[in-house]
Scaffold this motif. Structure first.
Motif, PDB file in Angstrom:
ATOM      1  N   UNK B  26       0.865  -1.178   0.000  1.00 55.93           N
ATOM      2  CA  UNK B  26       0.000   0.000   0.000  1.00 55.93           C
ATOM      3  C   UNK B  26       0.907   1.235   0.000  1.00 55.93           C
ATOM      4  N   UNK B  27       0.650   2.116  -0.949  1.00 53.60           N
ATOM      5  CA  UNK B  27       1.537   3.282  -1.097  1.00 53.60           C
ATOM      6  C   UNK B  27       1.286   4.299   0.016  1.00 53.60           C
ATOM      7  N   UNK B  28       2.286   5.126   0.276  1.00 58.04           N
ATOM      8  CA  UNK B  28       2.157   6.176   1.292  1.00 58.04           C
ATOM      9  C   UNK B  28       1.020   7.119   0.908  1.00 58.04           C
ATOM     10  N   UNK B  29       0.153   7.393   1.870  1.00 57.46           N
ATOM     11  CA  UNK B  29      -0.941   8.323   1.640  1.00 57.46           C
ATOM     12  C   UNK B  29      -2.146   7.714   0.944  1.00 57.46           C
ATOM     13  N   UNK B  30      -2.076   6.442   0.667  1.00 58.76           N
ATOM     14  CA  UNK B  30      -3.180   5.795  -0.055  1.00 58.76           C
ATOM     15  C   UNK B  30      -4.298   5.413   0.908  1.00 58.76           C
ATOM     16  N   UNK B  31      -5.529   5.453   0.417  1.00 60.10           N
ATOM     17  CA  UNK B  31      -6.686   4.965   1.195  1.00 60.10           C
ATOM     18  C   UNK B  31      -7.139   3.668   0.541  1.00 60.10           C
ATOM     19  N   UNK B  32      -6.967   2.579   1.265  1.00 55.38           N
ATOM     20  CA  UNK B  32      -7.276   1.258   0.716  1.00 55.38           C
ATOM     21  C   UNK B  32      -8.402   0.630   1.514  1.00 55.38           C
ATOM     22  N   UNK B  33      -9.345   0.023   0.813  1.00 56.57           N
ATOM     23  CA  UNK B  33     -10.438  -0.688   1.486  1.00 56.57           C
ATOM     24  C   UNK B  33     -10.253  -2.186   1.306  1.00 56.57           C
ATOM     25  N   UNK B  34     -10.359  -2.917   2.433  1.00 55.68           N
ATOM     26  CA  UNK B  34     -10.424  -4.373   2.355  1.00 55.68           C
ATOM     27  C   UNK B  34     -11.896  -4.729   2.275  1.00 55.68           C
ATOM     28  N   UNK B  35     -12.299  -5.295   1.152  1.00 54.47           N
ATOM     29  CA  UNK B  35     -13.715  -5.577   0.926  1.00 54.47           C
ATOM     30  C   UNK B  35     -13.910  -7.081   0.777  1.00 54.47           C
ATOM     31  N   UNK B  36     -14.910  -7.604   1.454  1.00 54.11           N
ATOM     32  CA  UNK B  36     -15.181  -9.029   1.317  1.00 54.11           C
ATOM     33  C   UNK B  36     -16.317  -9.434   2.218  1.00 54.11           C
ATOM     34  N   UNK B  37     -16.832 -10.638   2.032  1.00 56.73           N
ATOM     35  CA  UNK B  37     -17.943 -11.095   2.868  1.00 56.73           C
ATOM     36  C   UNK B  37     -17.464 -11.430   4.286  1.00 56.73           C
ATOM     37  N   UNK B  38     -18.386 -11.627   5.198  1.00 59.29           N
ATOM     38  CA  UNK B  38     -18.031 -11.999   6.573  1.00 59.29           C
ATOM     39  C   UNK B  38     -17.195 -13.270   6.543  1.00 59.29           C
ATOM     40  N   UNK B  39     -16.138 -13.281   7.370  1.00 58.28           N
ATOM     41  CA  UNK B  39     -15.321 -14.486   7.485  1.00 58.28           C
ATOM     42  C   UNK B  39     -14.258 -14.615   6.403  1.00 58.28           C
ATOM     43  N   UNK B  40     -14.071 -13.572   5.590  1.00 61.42           N
ATOM     44  CA  UNK B  40     -13.087 -13.686   4.503  1.00 61.42           C
ATOM     45  C   UNK B  40     -11.667 -13.417   4.996  1.00 61.42           C
ATOM     46  N   UNK B  41     -11.537 -12.900   6.224  1.00 60.56           N
ATOM     47  CA  UNK B  41     -10.209 -12.666   6.791  1.00 60.56           C
ATOM     48  C   UNK B  41      -9.781 -11.217   6.778  1.00 60.56           C
ATOM     49  N   UNK B  42     -10.655 -10.324   6.318  1.00 66.24           N
ATOM     50  CA  UNK B  42     -10.245  -8.922   6.195  1.00 66.24           C
ATOM     51  C   UNK B  42      -9.990  -8.288   7.562  1.00 66.24           C
ATOM     52  N   UNK B  43     -10.851  -8.588   8.540  1.00 63.84           N
ATOM     53  CA  UNK B  43     -10.641  -8.013   9.883  1.00 63.84           C
ATOM     54  C   UNK B  43      -9.409  -8.623  10.542  1.00 63.84           C
ATOM     55  N   UNK B  44      -9.188  -9.903  10.313  1.00 60.91           N
ATOM     56  CA  UNK B  44      -8.002 -10.546  10.887  1.00 60.91           C
ATOM     57  C   UNK B  44      -6.742  -9.897  10.328  1.00 60.91           C
ATOM     58  N   UNK B  45      -6.758  -9.595   9.031  1.00 55.38           N
ATOM     59  CA  UNK B  45      -5.600  -8.952   8.417  1.00 55.38           C
ATOM     60  C   UNK B  45      -5.371  -7.576   9.050  1.00 55.38           C
ATOM     61  N   UNK B  46      -6.460  -6.854   9.268  1.00 54.12           N
ATOM     62  CA  UNK B  46      -6.348  -5.531   9.891  1.00 54.12           C
ATOM     63  C   UNK B  46      -5.760  -5.657  11.301  1.00 54.12           C
ATOM     64  N   UNK B  47      -6.216  -6.670  12.038  1.00 48.99           N
ATOM     65  CA  UNK B  47      -5.741  -6.876  13.405  1.00 48.99           C
ATOM     66  C   UNK B  47      -4.271  -7.300  13.421  1.00 48.99           C
ATOM     67  N   UNK B  48      -3.869  -8.028  12.401  1.00 52.30           N
ATOM     68  CA  UNK B  48      -2.454  -8.409  12.315  1.00 52.30           C
ATOM     69  C   UNK B  48      -1.601  -7.164  12.071  1.00 52.30           C
ATOM     70  N   UNK B  49      -2.086  -6.285  11.214  1.00 51.97           N
ATOM     71  CA  UNK B  49      -1.346  -5.037  10.950  1.00 51.97           C
ATOM     72  C   UNK B  49      -1.272  -4.204  12.239  1.00 51.97           C
ATOM     73  N   UNK B  50      -2.385  -4.182  12.984  1.00 56.23           N
ATOM     74  CA  UNK B  50      -2.427  -3.390  14.221  1.00 56.23           C
ATOM     75  C   UNK B  50      -1.585  -4.010  15.330  1.00 56.23           C
ATOM     76  N   UNK B  51      -1.336  -5.316  15.231  1.00 54.56           N
ATOM     77  CA  UNK B  51      -0.592  -6.001  16.288  1.00 54.56           C
ATOM     78  C   UNK B  51      -1.497  -6.658  17.307  1.00 54.56           C
ATOM     79  N   UNK B  52      -2.803  -6.677  17.037  1.00 54.99           N
ATOM     80  CA  UNK B  52      -3.737  -7.313  17.968  1.00 54.99           C
ATOM     81  C   UNK B  52      -3.804  -8.817  17.734  1.00 54.99           C
TER      82      UNK B  52
END
Lengths: 282, 365
Positions: B26-52
């Motif tokens: 993801x480039x600096x300053x970019x706004x990226x959306x993770x889009x997908x159905x429930x259970x596709x792993x998008x929130x898990x990916x976000x939590x991994x980036x956050x360190x949760x």
């Protein structure tokens, strides 16, 4: 119903029969208390003749004066206060820390340890009293404050209550705090602990009442009059024929021992009602 | 502003593999959306980036710094949670200042930054209130305030609009777009709502079952879906996917035959197409209704949805293939009526048996 939703007493919603039933139950509950207070205000010699004299004058504060004349009474009140407050704060601290750990921290053997704590709920005090007595003798803890306080700090119910309460707080709060750079202790102390105040109030009140009213262990552990708690001290000052020759004095002792509890109730009435209502509806 | 680079991220929950070797830049300053159905792993990916959540393997770099080994609070990342996660016993001011206090910022600086965040988000009058007294939209702003006050290198939004009612969602979406212009930082948003993703993001990462299906600008995703999953997931109502046969010939572009025998001349180059197992993809706006005409598919109207400015008409071809058509304004079509379908064949997509998309030559994207 949430604890916050508990309101003061209301007669709305009672049928006449229901109201009569509640009034009867209240009368049954209050009669012994009034009887006790009434007897405590009567001269002993009069009660020796006929206890029904409680319904008419003369009344006197002589029995209370006799209690206060005993120099040990204030020492016993002090002992009870030290033991009850120490036990209460100790139980709150330990239960909160343990509850946080069981609810939030990942560590090996967590589930087994929690089950072990819960098993403590199933073991009656009587089953361990001899072993405890021996241990405290070996450690020379009898007739000391630690000797009176330490057994009360083992509170599996408190650990269970606090664990369940911590589990009910959304983990997102911990996560938000982690992202805010908070340590585990900061999360516990500044984020989660303030949210457990209702549970702390419940646990604190019940622990204080149980500790203040405890009779058996102080009776065993405190053998010196100066280390008696109020319950043991009051009982020790009764003569063999107290119920016939000093009935008013006996009743005044009972009232006197209850006064601190009444003060606690008056101060924390709202929390106590919530705690009981919460226990009933949870 | 920092770029974000995920390299070979793998994650398992017990026997379930969520990601396997996922990589994304993801480039600096970019706004990226993770889009997908429930259970596709998008929130898990976000939590991994956050360190949760901790990835089992792989590397995350924010700018020049490797951050997957750092504690969440040390990553330079701020997150707005779906349920806001405001500390209920603290005032709005204390909520916003909490992170700065933990970081040891001087009191004067904390006060200044909180005031600035409150000014940007117009929450000044709320500063001494508790979160419990705020509306959903106000809580959302406070949660954003708590994030921006830390001046993070990367913002993470976990379904930020999911808890708002329809009207507030539209308004907050607009506010997020404005915020994005004011706060120049790299942003990632997780959402299952394609409208949010399409309207807010520079690029959309479409995910399904722990795999990235497609990464592209919103219009790339819409106009050139990489596969049948993306084609079906993005766009409302979903794209019609009808089985077709390739008509033999040597023309440059493919002509396909629908189940009822009618033919559609697409602008999809024939060269790379497999000879069988094809699906024709048609967005509803590419299918108009009219009187039946020879050589064009005819269909029976099954169901009508009148949306005011347009009408969605669900029809069935002679062989039972379901097609969604769109009529402008209040359609005259009636349920049970036989209608002709005017296909904007130049906008048609073809999908091979492996699900891969083949698109009209020269279309946007």
């Amino acid at each position: 119903m949430t604890a916050a939703g508990v309101k003061g007493p209301s007669l709305a919603g009672f049928t006449p029969a229901g109201l009569a039933g509640v009034a009867l139950a209240a009368a049954v509950m209050i009669t012994p208390l009034l009887w006790t207070v009434g007897l405590s205000l009567k001269p002993n010699f009069e009660l020796m003749r006929d206890t029904s004299s409680v319904f008419g004058p003369p009344y006197t504060l002589e029995n209370y004066r006799a209690i206060l004349a005993n120099s040990n009474v204030f020492r016993w009140v002090f002992n009870s206060t030290v033991v009850s407050l120490s036990t209460t704060f100790g139980v709150l601290a330990l239960s909160s820390l343990a509850g946080y750990a069981f609810a939030r921290l990942e560590f090996r053997g967590r589930r087994a340890l929690f089950v072990a704590v819960l098993l403590g709920l199933a073991i009656p005090e009587q089953a361990v009293i001899i072993a405890r007595h021996q241990m405290f003798s070996a450690l020379h803890l009898h007739n000391t404050y630690p000797g009176l306080i330490l057994p009360g700090l083992s509170a599996p119910f408190g650990v269970f209550l606090m664990t369940q309460y911590f589990r009910g707080i959304p983990v997102e709060l911990d996560e938000a705090a982690l992202l805010d750079g908070a340590s585990h202790f900061t999360i516990f102390w500044k984020v989660l602990l303030p949210l457990t105040l209702p549970a702390q109030a419940t646990l604190g009140i019940f622990t204080f009442l149980a500790s203040w009213n405890d009779y058996w262990w102080p009776l065993i552990s405190a053998t010196r009059s100066s280390m008696f708690t109020l319950t043991v001290g009051v009982a020790s000052s009764q003569m063999n024929f107290a119920q016939t020759s000093g009935l008013g004095y006996l009743m005044a002792q009972a009232v006197f021992a209850s006064v601190p509890i009444l003060i606690v109730y008056a101060l924390f009435q709202q929390h106590i009602v919530r705690a009981v209502a919460g226990a009933a509806t949870r | 502003m920092s770029s974000l680079e995920l390299t070979n991220i793998s994650k398992r929950f017990g026997a379930v593999s969520v990601f396997q070797g996922l990589s994304l830049t993801i480039a600096a300053g970019e706004f990226v959306a993770f889009l997908g159905p429930s259970g596709c792993g998008k929130s898990t990916l976000l939590r991994i980036i956050a360190g949760l959540e901790r990835a089992d393997s792989g590397e995350i770099r924010l700018g020049d710094q490797r951050i997957d080994t750092l504690a969440p609070g040390a990553r330079g990342v701020a997150m707005v949670f779906q349920h806001y996660a405001l500390y209920p016993h603290m005032t709005v001011r204390e909520n916003i200042a909490f992170g700065l206090r933990n970081g040891g910022a001087p009191k004067a600086e904390i006060a200044e930054r909180v005031a600035e965040a409150a000014r940007v988000l117009e929450i000044g009058p709320l500063l001494d209130k508790k979160p419990g007294t705020l509306s959903g939209g106000e809580r959302q702003r406070v949660a954003i305030g708590r994030a921006i006050v830390k001046q993070p290198r990367l913002f993470l939004f976990d379904e930020p609009l999911a808890n708002l009612d329809a009207a507030l969602r539209t308004r907050t979406r607009l506010e997020l777009a404005q915020l994005r212009r004011r706060v120049r930082a790299t942003m990632i948003m997780v959402t299952h709502d394609q409208v949010e993703a399409m309207t807010l993001a520079d690029r959309v990462v479409v995910m399904n079952q722990g795999e990235i299906q497609q990464v592209g600008t919103p219009m790339q995703i819409y106009d050139r879906p990489a596969n049948t999953f993306v084609a079906g997931f993005v766009g409302s109502p979903r794209m019609t996917l009808a089985p077709v046969g390739l008509v033999p010939g040597d023309a440059r572009f493919a002509t396909v035959r629908l189940g009822d025998g009618s033919q559609v001349s697409t602008r999809v180059p024939r060269a790379d197409l497999p000879s069988e197992g094809l699906l024709l993809g048609l967005r509803p706006e590419c299918v108009r209704l009219g009187p039946p005409r020879p050589g064009e598919p005819t269909a029976q109207v099954e169901f009508i949805e009148r949306l005011g400015d347009r009408t969605l008409v669900y029809v069935k071809l002679g062989d039972g293939t379901a097609v969604t058509a769109e009529d402008k304004g209040a359609s005259q079509a009636q349920v049970g009526q036989t209608v002709g379908l005017r296909l904007a064949a130049a906008a048609a997509h073809l999908f091979g048996p492996d699900g891969r998309g083949h698109h009209a030559a020269g279309r946007a994207g």
